[in-house]
Motif scaffolding. Structure first.
Motif, mmCIF file in Angstrom:
data_model
loop_
_atom_site.group_PDB
_atom_site.id
_atom_site.type_symbol
_atom_site.label_atom_id
_atom_site.label_comp_id
_atom_site.label_asym_id
_atom_site.label_seq_id
_atom_site.Cartn_x
_atom_site.Cartn_y
_atom_site.Cartn_z
ATOM 1 N N ASN A 40 0.801 -1.226 0.000
ATOM 2 C CA ASN A 40 0.000 0.000 0.000
ATOM 3 C C ASN A 40 0.832 1.274 0.000
ATOM 4 N N GLY A 41 2.146 1.139 0.181
ATOM 5 C CA GLY A 41 3.019 2.300 0.152
ATOM 6 C C GLY A 41 2.886 3.237 1.338
ATOM 7 N N LEU A 42 2.404 2.715 2.463
ATOM 8 C CA LEU A 42 2.226 3.561 3.642
ATOM 9 C C LEU A 42 3.491 3.608 4.488
ATOM 10 N N SER A 43 3.692 4.716 5.160
ATOM 11 C CA SER A 43 4.764 4.834 6.143
ATOM 12 C C SER A 43 4.300 4.158 7.436
ATOM 13 N N ASN A 44 5.205 4.064 8.404
ATOM 14 C CA ASN A 44 4.800 3.534 9.710
ATOM 15 C C ASN A 44 3.668 4.369 10.294
ATOM 16 N N GLU A 45 3.781 5.694 10.170
ATOM 17 C CA GLU A 45 2.738 6.584 10.690
ATOM 18 C C GLU A 45 1.416 6.343 9.962
ATOM 19 N N GLY A 46 1.470 6.228 8.644
ATOM 20 C CA GLY A 46 0.263 5.970 7.862
ATOM 21 C C GLY A 46 -0.374 4.643 8.217
ATOM 22 N N SER A 47 0.468 3.640 8.443
ATOM 23 C CA SER A 47 -0.035 2.329 8.825
ATOM 24 C C SER A 47 -0.706 2.380 10.196
ATOM 25 N N ASN A 48 -0.091 3.112 11.121
ATOM 26 C CA ASN A 48 -0.692 3.258 12.456
ATOM 27 C C ASN A 48 -2.011 4.015 12.394
ATOM 28 N N GLU A 49 -2.081 5.029 11.542
ATOM 29 C CA GLU A 49 -3.338 5.763 11.382
ATOM 30 C C GLU A 49 -4.427 4.862 10.816
ATOM 31 N N LEU A 50 -4.059 4.006 9.864
ATOM 32 C CA LEU A 50 -5.017 3.060 9.299
ATOM 33 C C LEU A 50 -5.490 2.067 10.351
ATOM 34 N N LEU A 51 -4.569 1.576 11.171
ATOM 35 C CA LEU A 51 -4.928 0.665 12.254
ATOM 36 C C LEU A 51 -5.886 1.346 13.223
ATOM 37 N N GLN A 52 -5.597 2.576 13.597
ATOM 38 C CA GLN A 52 -6.476 3.304 14.513
ATOM 39 C C GLN A 52 -7.870 3.443 13.910
ATOM 40 N N TRP A 53 -7.934 3.812 12.629
ATOM 41 C CA TRP A 53 -9.221 3.931 11.946
ATOM 42 C C TRP A 53 -9.969 2.598 11.973
ATOM 43 N N GLY A 54 -9.264 1.515 11.682
ATOM 44 C CA GLY A 54 -9.900 0.195 11.672
ATOM 45 C C GLY A 54 -10.464 -0.188 13.034
ATOM 46 N N VAL A 55 -9.698 0.076 14.076
ATOM 47 C CA VAL A 55 -10.169 -0.236 15.428
ATOM 48 C C VAL A 55 -11.373 0.637 15.778
ATOM 49 N N GLU A 56 -11.340 1.900 15.378
ATOM 50 C CA GLU A 56 -12.484 2.786 15.621
ATOM 51 C C GLU A 56 -13.729 2.267 14.902
ATOM 52 N N MET A 57 -13.574 1.771 13.686
ATOM 53 C CA MET A 57 -14.713 1.218 12.942
ATOM 54 C C MET A 57 -15.282 -0.008 13.641
ATOM 55 N N ILE A 58 -14.397 -0.856 14.156
ATOM 56 C CA ILE A 58 -14.850 -2.039 14.898
ATOM 57 C C ILE A 58 -15.615 -1.601 16.139
ATOM 58 N N LEU A 59 -15.063 -0.647 16.880
ATOM 59 C CA LEU A 59 -15.723 -0.164 18.096
ATOM 60 C C LEU A 59 -17.049 0.513 17.778
ATOM 61 N N GLN A 60 -17.116 1.250 16.663
ATOM 62 C CA GLN A 60 -18.378 1.847 16.259
ATOM 63 C C GLN A 60 -19.409 0.759 15.966
ATOM 64 N N GLY A 61 -18.983 -0.286 15.300
ATOM 65 C CA GLY A 61 -19.882 -1.394 14.986
ATOM 66 C C GLY A 61 -20.430 -2.053 16.225
ATOM 67 N N LEU A 62 -19.640 -2.036 17.294
ATOM 68 C CA LEU A 62 -20.087 -2.603 18.568
ATOM 69 C C LEU A 62 -20.843 -1.588 19.403
ATOM 70 N N GLY A 63 -20.948 -0.358 18.906
ATOM 71 C CA GLY A 63 -21.641 0.692 19.649
ATOM 72 C C GLY A 63 -20.842 1.245 20.806
ATOM 73 N N LEU A 64 -19.511 1.130 20.740
ATOM 74 C CA LEU A 64 -18.661 1.552 21.845
ATOM 75 C C LEU A 64 -17.848 2.800 21.563
ATOM 76 N N TYR A 65 -17.970 3.342 20.366
ATOM 77 C CA TYR A 65 -17.156 4.495 19.986
ATOM 78 C C TYR A 65 -18.009 5.468 19.197
#
Length: 67
Positions: A40-65
């Motif tokens: 995907n050509g992401l930097s470490n920072e970009g990868s961490n931002e993507l991970l944070q977004w993914g976790v937020e989406m999971i938490l939103q799906g569970l109604g926790l975020y």
């Protein structure tokens, strides 16, 4: 990570809390980081931002975020 997820046990149950912990471990592993950098050509920072977004989406799906 256990302490971070502890407040959610009453809302989603022990089994779902354990599953959430495991999927975060999978998403944050070395293989996803390598794929994000090499494919995907992401930097470490970009990868961490993507991970944070993914976790937020999971938490939103569970109604926790909420944004």
């Amino acid at each position: 990570m256990e302490a971070v997820l502890q407040p959610y046990v009453n809302q989603i149950g022990v089994e779902n809390t354990n599953r959430l912990k495991k999927i975060i471990t999978v998403l944050a592993g070395i293989e996803p980081l390598s794929a994000n950098k090499n494919v995907n050509g992401l930097s470490n920072e970009g990868s961490n931002e993507l991970l944070q977004w993914g976790v937020e989406m999971i938490l939103q799906g569970l109604g926790l975020y909420e944004e």
